[in-house]
Design a protein around this motif. Structure first.
Motif: not given
Length: 377
Positions: A187-200, A253-260
Protein backbone atom coordinates in the motif's frame (compact mmCIF):
# COMPACT_ATOMS: atom_id res chain seq x y z
CA UNK A 1 14.15 40.90 0.41
CA UNK A 2 11.50 38.62 1.92
CA UNK A 3 11.81 34.91 1.13
CA UNK A 4 8.89 32.69 2.20
CA UNK A 5 9.38 28.99 2.78
CA UNK A 6 6.58 28.41 0.28
CA UNK A 7 4.70 30.85 -1.93
CA UNK A 8 1.39 29.33 -2.99
CA UNK A 9 0.25 32.64 -4.41
CA UNK A 10 2.96 32.44 -7.07
CA UNK A 11 1.68 29.01 -8.11
CA UNK A 12 -1.97 30.05 -8.00
CA UNK A 13 -1.41 32.93 -10.42
CA UNK A 14 -0.45 30.49 -13.18
CA UNK A 15 -3.55 28.25 -12.86
CA UNK A 16 -6.14 30.43 -11.13
CA UNK A 17 -8.59 30.51 -14.03
CA UNK A 18 -8.50 26.73 -14.45
CA UNK A 19 -8.91 26.16 -10.70
CA UNK A 20 -11.92 28.44 -10.39
CA UNK A 21 -13.56 26.87 -13.45
CA UNK A 22 -13.09 23.37 -12.01
CA UNK A 23 -14.47 24.36 -8.61
CA UNK A 24 -17.52 26.09 -10.12
CA UNK A 25 -18.23 22.99 -12.21
CA UNK A 26 -18.34 20.88 -9.06
CA UNK A 27 -20.61 23.43 -7.36
CA UNK A 28 -22.94 23.47 -10.35
CA UNK A 29 -23.00 19.66 -10.51
CA UNK A 30 -24.38 19.39 -6.94
CA UNK A 31 -22.26 16.21 -6.55
CA UNK A 32 -20.60 17.10 -3.27
CA UNK A 33 -19.74 13.66 -1.91
CA UNK A 34 -17.55 11.35 -4.00
CA UNK A 35 -18.66 11.27 -7.64
CA UNK A 36 -16.90 11.56 -11.02
CA UNK A 37 -14.15 14.03 -10.00
CA UNK A 38 -12.94 11.72 -7.23
CA UNK A 39 -13.12 8.66 -9.47
CA UNK A 40 -11.21 10.43 -12.25
CA UNK A 41 -8.49 11.59 -9.85
CA UNK A 42 -8.15 8.09 -8.41
CA UNK A 43 -7.53 6.70 -11.90
CA UNK A 44 -5.09 9.48 -12.77
CA UNK A 45 -3.05 9.14 -9.57
CA UNK A 46 -2.95 5.36 -9.92
CA UNK A 47 -1.67 5.73 -13.49
CA UNK A 48 0.86 8.38 -12.48
CA UNK A 49 2.31 6.33 -9.63
CA UNK A 50 2.24 2.98 -11.37
CA UNK A 51 -0.45 1.42 -9.18
CA UNK A 52 -3.56 -0.42 -10.34
CA UNK A 53 -5.98 1.21 -7.93
CA UNK A 54 -6.34 4.60 -6.28
CA UNK A 55 -8.55 5.26 -3.27
CA UNK A 56 -9.17 8.92 -2.48
CA UNK A 57 -9.29 9.74 1.24
CA UNK A 58 -9.61 12.75 3.50
CA UNK A 59 -5.91 13.30 4.30
CA UNK A 60 -2.48 11.75 4.25
CA UNK A 61 -2.96 10.83 7.90
CA UNK A 62 -6.19 9.00 7.09
CA UNK A 63 -4.47 7.28 4.17
CA UNK A 64 -2.05 5.72 6.65
CA UNK A 65 -4.78 4.98 9.19
CA UNK A 66 -7.16 3.30 6.77
CA UNK A 67 -4.27 1.31 5.27
CA UNK A 68 -3.44 -0.16 8.67
CA UNK A 69 -7.14 -0.83 9.24
CA UNK A 70 -7.27 -2.67 5.91
CA UNK A 71 -4.39 -4.84 7.12
CA UNK A 72 -6.43 -5.61 10.25
CA UNK A 73 -3.88 -4.16 12.66
CA UNK A 74 -5.03 -5.04 16.18
CA UNK A 75 -4.25 -3.80 19.71
CA UNK A 76 -0.85 -5.04 20.78
CA UNK A 77 0.40 -5.66 17.23
CA UNK A 78 3.82 -4.25 16.38
CA UNK A 79 4.35 -1.90 13.44
CA UNK A 80 7.95 -0.98 12.59
CA UNK A 81 8.75 2.50 11.35
CA UNK A 82 11.25 5.34 11.62
CA UNK A 83 11.46 7.68 14.61
CA UNK A 84 12.06 10.67 12.29
CA UNK A 85 9.00 11.77 10.33
CA UNK A 86 5.80 13.80 10.59
CA UNK A 87 3.84 12.69 13.64
CA UNK A 88 1.10 10.92 11.70
CA UNK A 89 3.48 8.10 10.73
CA UNK A 90 3.61 6.85 14.32
CA UNK A 91 0.39 8.43 15.52
CA UNK A 92 -1.84 6.21 13.36
CA UNK A 93 -0.20 3.11 14.84
CA UNK A 94 -0.95 4.26 18.38
CA UNK A 95 -4.53 5.25 17.44
CA UNK A 96 -5.23 1.60 16.69
CA UNK A 97 -3.69 0.64 20.05
CA UNK A 98 -0.87 -1.11 18.26
CA UNK A 99 2.74 -0.54 19.35
CA UNK A 100 5.12 1.57 17.27
CA UNK A 101 8.57 0.00 17.00
CA UNK A 102 11.32 2.33 15.83
CA UNK A 103 14.51 1.64 13.91
CA UNK A 104 17.04 4.38 13.24
CA UNK A 105 17.49 6.32 10.04
CA UNK A 106 20.33 6.46 7.56
CA UNK A 107 22.38 9.56 8.48
CA UNK A 108 22.59 10.69 4.86
CA UNK A 109 19.09 10.16 3.46
CA UNK A 110 17.16 10.48 6.77
CA UNK A 111 15.09 7.49 5.67
CA UNK A 112 14.76 4.15 7.44
CA UNK A 113 18.08 2.33 7.60
CA UNK A 114 17.81 -1.19 6.13
CA UNK A 115 20.79 -2.19 8.28
CA UNK A 116 19.00 -1.02 11.42
CA UNK A 117 15.88 -2.91 10.35
CA UNK A 118 17.87 -6.08 9.75
CA UNK A 119 19.56 -5.71 13.13
CA UNK A 120 16.19 -5.36 14.84
CA UNK A 121 14.99 -8.65 13.39
CA UNK A 122 18.22 -10.34 14.48
CA UNK A 123 17.93 -9.10 18.06
CA UNK A 124 14.15 -9.43 18.49
CA UNK A 125 13.45 -12.88 17.08
CA UNK A 126 10.95 -13.56 19.85
CA UNK A 127 8.84 -10.54 18.78
CA UNK A 128 8.93 -11.03 15.03
CA UNK A 129 5.61 -12.88 14.93
CA UNK A 130 3.91 -9.81 16.44
CA UNK A 131 5.07 -7.46 13.67
CA UNK A 132 2.11 -6.92 11.32
CA UNK A 133 3.39 -4.07 9.11
CA UNK A 134 6.46 -2.02 8.22
CA UNK A 135 6.10 1.67 7.35
CA UNK A 136 9.15 3.11 5.55
CA UNK A 137 8.94 6.87 4.96
CA UNK A 138 10.16 8.53 1.77
CA UNK A 139 11.21 11.68 3.58
CA UNK A 140 11.69 15.08 1.90
CA UNK A 141 10.93 13.64 -1.56
CA UNK A 142 13.48 10.80 -1.85
CA UNK A 143 12.62 7.11 -1.63
CA UNK A 144 13.88 4.93 1.16
CA UNK A 145 16.16 2.07 0.09
CA UNK A 146 13.30 -0.28 -0.61
CA UNK A 147 14.93 -3.43 -2.04
CA UNK A 148 16.54 -4.58 1.23
CA UNK A 149 13.49 -3.45 3.22
CA UNK A 150 11.26 -5.41 0.84
CA UNK A 151 13.49 -8.47 1.15
CA UNK A 152 13.32 -8.40 4.95
CA UNK A 153 9.57 -7.88 4.92
CA UNK A 154 8.98 -10.79 2.55
CA UNK A 155 11.27 -13.07 4.55
CA UNK A 156 9.03 -12.50 7.56
CA UNK A 157 5.72 -12.29 5.61
CA UNK A 158 5.08 -8.71 6.71
CA UNK A 159 3.22 -6.21 4.49
CA UNK A 160 4.74 -2.83 3.64
CA UNK A 161 2.84 0.44 3.87
CA UNK A 162 4.79 3.21 2.14
CA UNK A 163 4.47 6.65 3.71
CA UNK A 164 4.94 8.58 0.47
CA UNK A 165 3.24 11.74 1.76
CA UNK A 166 6.21 13.89 0.72
CA UNK A 167 7.27 11.92 -2.33
CA UNK A 168 4.65 11.68 -5.08
CA UNK A 169 6.58 11.12 -8.31
CA UNK A 170 9.85 10.16 -6.63
CA UNK A 171 11.49 7.11 -8.22
CA UNK A 172 13.43 4.16 -6.85
CA UNK A 173 15.81 2.03 -8.96
CA UNK A 174 14.43 -1.32 -7.84
CA UNK A 175 16.17 -4.53 -8.85
CA UNK A 176 13.01 -5.32 -10.82
CA UNK A 177 13.14 -1.97 -12.65
CA UNK A 178 12.45 1.69 -11.81
CA UNK A 179 9.37 2.21 -9.67
CA UNK A 180 7.60 5.28 -8.35
CA UNK A 181 6.96 5.80 -4.68
CA UNK A 182 3.74 4.25 -3.47
CA UNK A 183 3.84 1.37 -5.94
CA UNK A 184 6.68 -0.58 -4.33
CA UNK A 185 5.00 -1.96 -1.21
CA UNK A 186 1.56 -3.42 -0.60
CA UNK A 187 0.00 0.00 0.00
CA UNK A 188 1.23 3.51 -0.77
CA UNK A 189 -0.03 6.60 1.05
CA UNK A 190 0.01 10.15 -0.27
CA UNK A 191 -0.86 13.51 1.22
CA UNK A 192 -2.28 16.46 -0.71
CA UNK A 193 -1.73 18.96 2.09
CA UNK A 194 -1.23 22.40 0.49
CA UNK A 195 2.54 22.42 1.10
CA UNK A 196 3.11 19.21 -0.85
CA UNK A 197 4.41 19.26 -4.43
CA UNK A 198 0.87 18.25 -5.41
CA UNK A 199 -1.30 20.06 -2.90
CA UNK A 200 -5.00 20.80 -2.76
CA UNK A 201 -6.74 23.73 -1.02
CA UNK A 202 -7.42 21.96 2.25
CA UNK A 203 -6.84 18.36 3.30
CA UNK A 204 -6.75 15.37 1.00
CA UNK A 205 -4.98 12.06 0.53
CA UNK A 206 -4.79 8.91 -1.56
CA UNK A 207 -3.95 5.24 -1.10
CA UNK A 208 -2.65 3.24 -4.05
CA UNK A 209 -2.41 -0.52 -4.26
CA UNK A 210 -2.10 -3.33 -6.76
CA UNK A 211 -4.20 -5.70 -4.66
CA UNK A 212 -7.89 -5.93 -5.74
CA UNK A 213 -9.00 -7.21 -2.32
CA UNK A 214 -7.31 -4.36 -0.48
CA UNK A 215 -8.80 -1.92 -2.98
CA UNK A 216 -12.33 -3.12 -2.21
CA UNK A 217 -11.70 -3.16 1.53
CA UNK A 218 -10.26 0.37 1.52
CA UNK A 219 -13.26 1.70 -0.39
CA UNK A 220 -15.56 0.21 2.20
CA UNK A 221 -13.53 1.39 5.18
CA UNK A 222 -13.43 5.00 3.99
CA UNK A 223 -17.23 5.01 3.99
CA UNK A 224 -17.97 3.54 7.43
CA UNK A 225 -17.44 -0.02 6.19
CA UNK A 226 -20.63 0.08 4.14
CA UNK A 227 -21.41 -1.92 1.00
CA UNK A 228 -24.08 -1.49 -0.16
CA UNK A 229 -25.26 1.71 1.48
CA UNK A 230 -26.42 1.21 5.11
CA UNK A 231 -25.16 -2.40 5.19
CA UNK A 232 -21.96 -2.69 7.23
CA UNK A 233 -19.78 -5.79 7.11
CA UNK A 234 -17.04 -3.94 9.01
CA UNK A 235 -16.50 -0.77 11.03
CA UNK A 236 -14.74 1.94 9.09
CA UNK A 237 -14.80 5.72 9.25
CA UNK A 238 -15.57 8.85 7.29
CA UNK A 239 -12.38 9.10 5.25
CA UNK A 240 -13.80 10.38 1.97
CA UNK A 241 -12.01 12.83 -0.34
CA UNK A 242 -14.06 15.93 -1.22
CA UNK A 243 -14.82 16.31 -4.95
CA UNK A 244 -13.84 20.00 -4.89
CA UNK A 245 -10.37 19.00 -3.71
CA UNK A 246 -10.24 16.26 -6.34
CA UNK A 247 -11.13 18.79 -9.05
CA UNK A 248 -8.36 21.14 -7.89
CA UNK A 249 -5.84 18.31 -7.87
CA UNK A 250 -6.86 17.27 -11.39
CA UNK A 251 -6.01 20.77 -12.60
CA UNK A 252 -2.63 20.64 -10.86
CA UNK A 253 -1.56 17.10 -11.74
CA UNK A 254 -0.55 17.85 -15.39
CA UNK A 255 1.84 20.53 -14.05
CA UNK A 256 3.43 18.31 -11.42
CA UNK A 257 6.42 17.00 -13.36
CA UNK A 258 7.37 20.52 -14.42
CA UNK A 259 7.17 21.67 -10.81
CA UNK A 260 9.39 18.74 -9.84
CA UNK A 261 11.90 19.83 -12.48
CA UNK A 262 11.93 23.40 -11.20
CA UNK A 263 12.52 22.20 -7.65
CA UNK A 264 15.41 20.03 -8.86
CA UNK A 265 16.92 23.02 -10.62
CA UNK A 266 16.67 25.07 -7.44
CA UNK A 267 18.23 22.24 -5.45
CA UNK A 268 21.14 21.96 -7.89
CA UNK A 269 21.69 25.71 -7.65
CA UNK A 270 21.82 25.53 -3.86
CA UNK A 271 24.15 22.53 -4.00
CA UNK A 272 26.65 24.50 -6.08
CA UNK A 273 26.40 27.73 -4.10
CA UNK A 274 26.60 26.06 -0.68
CA UNK A 275 29.78 24.14 -1.44
CA UNK A 276 32.64 24.43 1.04
CA UNK A 277 30.93 26.75 3.51
CA UNK A 278 30.45 24.29 6.35
CA UNK A 279 26.94 22.91 5.76
CA UNK A 280 25.92 19.48 4.53
CA UNK A 281 23.63 19.66 1.50
CA UNK A 282 21.01 16.96 0.78
CA UNK A 283 22.44 13.57 -0.14
CA UNK A 284 21.21 12.32 -3.52
CA UNK A 285 20.94 8.55 -3.30
CA UNK A 286 19.73 7.55 -6.76
CA UNK A 287 20.33 10.53 -9.04
CA UNK A 288 18.74 13.95 -8.91
CA UNK A 289 16.07 13.06 -11.47
CA UNK A 290 14.54 10.61 -8.99
CA UNK A 291 14.29 13.13 -6.11
CA UNK A 292 11.31 15.54 -6.04
CA UNK A 293 12.62 17.89 -3.28
CA UNK A 294 9.46 18.42 -1.31
CA UNK A 295 11.99 19.90 1.09
CA UNK A 296 15.60 21.02 0.67
CA UNK A 297 17.18 20.16 4.01
CA UNK A 298 20.70 21.10 5.04
CA UNK A 299 22.58 19.95 8.12
CA UNK A 300 24.53 22.44 10.22
CA UNK A 301 27.30 21.12 12.51
CA UNK A 302 26.87 23.76 15.22
CA UNK A 303 24.26 26.30 16.34
CA UNK A 304 21.47 25.42 13.93
CA UNK A 305 18.99 27.43 15.96
CA UNK A 306 21.24 30.47 15.95
CA UNK A 307 21.52 30.37 12.16
CA UNK A 308 17.77 29.96 11.83
CA UNK A 309 17.19 32.99 14.05
CA UNK A 310 19.63 35.02 11.96
CA UNK A 311 17.85 34.02 8.75
CA UNK A 312 14.49 34.93 10.29
CA UNK A 313 15.84 38.35 11.23
CA UNK A 314 16.78 38.78 7.58
CA UNK A 315 13.27 37.85 6.35
CA UNK A 316 14.14 34.31 5.23
CA UNK A 317 11.58 31.76 6.32
CA UNK A 318 12.87 28.29 7.19
CA UNK A 319 11.52 25.26 9.04
CA UNK A 320 12.78 22.37 11.14
CA UNK A 321 11.46 19.00 9.94
CA UNK A 322 11.47 17.65 12.69
CA UNK A 323 12.74 19.02 16.03
CA UNK A 324 11.83 16.01 18.22
CA UNK A 325 12.24 12.35 17.31
CA UNK A 326 9.24 10.16 18.08
CA UNK A 327 11.00 8.24 20.84
CA UNK A 328 11.55 11.54 22.67
CA UNK A 329 7.94 12.70 22.39
CA UNK A 330 6.05 12.82 25.69
CA UNK A 331 3.13 10.82 24.30
CA UNK A 332 5.42 7.87 23.53
CA UNK A 333 7.16 7.82 26.91
CA UNK A 334 5.50 4.53 27.80
CA UNK A 335 7.29 2.78 24.92
CA UNK A 336 10.40 2.76 27.07
CA UNK A 337 12.88 4.37 24.70
CA UNK A 338 15.59 6.70 25.98
CA UNK A 339 17.76 9.48 24.65
CA UNK A 340 20.62 7.93 22.72
CA UNK A 341 18.62 4.96 21.42
CA UNK A 342 18.46 6.41 17.90
CA UNK A 343 21.50 8.68 17.51
CA UNK A 344 21.06 9.40 13.81
CA UNK A 345 17.48 10.57 14.31
CA UNK A 346 18.46 12.64 17.32
CA UNK A 347 21.31 14.29 15.40
CA UNK A 348 19.00 15.13 12.51
CA UNK A 349 16.45 16.65 14.89
CA UNK A 350 19.11 18.94 16.33
CA UNK A 351 21.03 19.90 13.20
CA UNK A 352 18.78 20.01 10.12
CA UNK A 353 17.08 23.02 8.56
CA UNK A 354 14.78 23.28 5.53
CA UNK A 355 15.35 26.13 3.09
CA UNK A 356 12.87 27.55 0.55
CA UNK A 357 12.94 25.43 -2.62
CA UNK A 358 9.51 26.00 -4.20
CA UNK A 359 9.36 26.10 -8.02
CA UNK A 360 8.94 29.86 -8.46
CA UNK A 361 12.02 30.72 -6.38
CA UNK A 362 14.40 32.88 -8.45
CA UNK A 363 18.22 32.71 -8.58
CA UNK A 364 18.32 36.19 -7.03
CA UNK A 365 16.26 34.95 -4.09
CA UNK A 366 18.48 31.90 -3.70
CA UNK A 367 21.61 34.06 -3.84
CA UNK A 368 20.19 36.13 -1.00
CA UNK A 369 19.53 32.98 1.06
CA UNK A 370 23.05 31.67 0.42
CA UNK A 371 24.65 35.01 1.23
CA UNK A 372 22.85 35.21 4.56
CA UNK A 373 23.79 31.61 5.40
CA UNK A 374 27.44 32.46 4.77
CA UNK A 375 27.15 35.52 7.00
CA UNK A 376 25.21 33.74 9.72
CA UNK A 377 27.45 30.71 10.13
Amino acid sequence: MKIPLLDLNAQLKTIETEIKKAVIEVIDSTRYIMGPEVEALENEIAAYTGGKYGIGVSSGTDALLVSLMALNIQPGDRVITTPFSFFATAGVIARLNAKPVFVDIDPNTYNMSPDALEQWFKTHAQETHRVKAIIPVHLYGQCADMDPIHELARAHHIPIVEDAAQAIGAQYPSSSGPKKSGSIGDLGCFSFFPSKNLGCMGDGGMVVTNDPELNEKLKMLRNHGAKPKYYHAMIGGNFRLDPIQAAILRVKLPHLDQWHTMRRQNAAYYDEKLKNIGVKTPFVAYGRSRHIYNQYVISIPENRDGLRQFLTENDINTEIYYPVSFHMQACFKDLGYREGDFPNSEYAANHTLALPVYPELTPEMQDYVVDKIRTGL
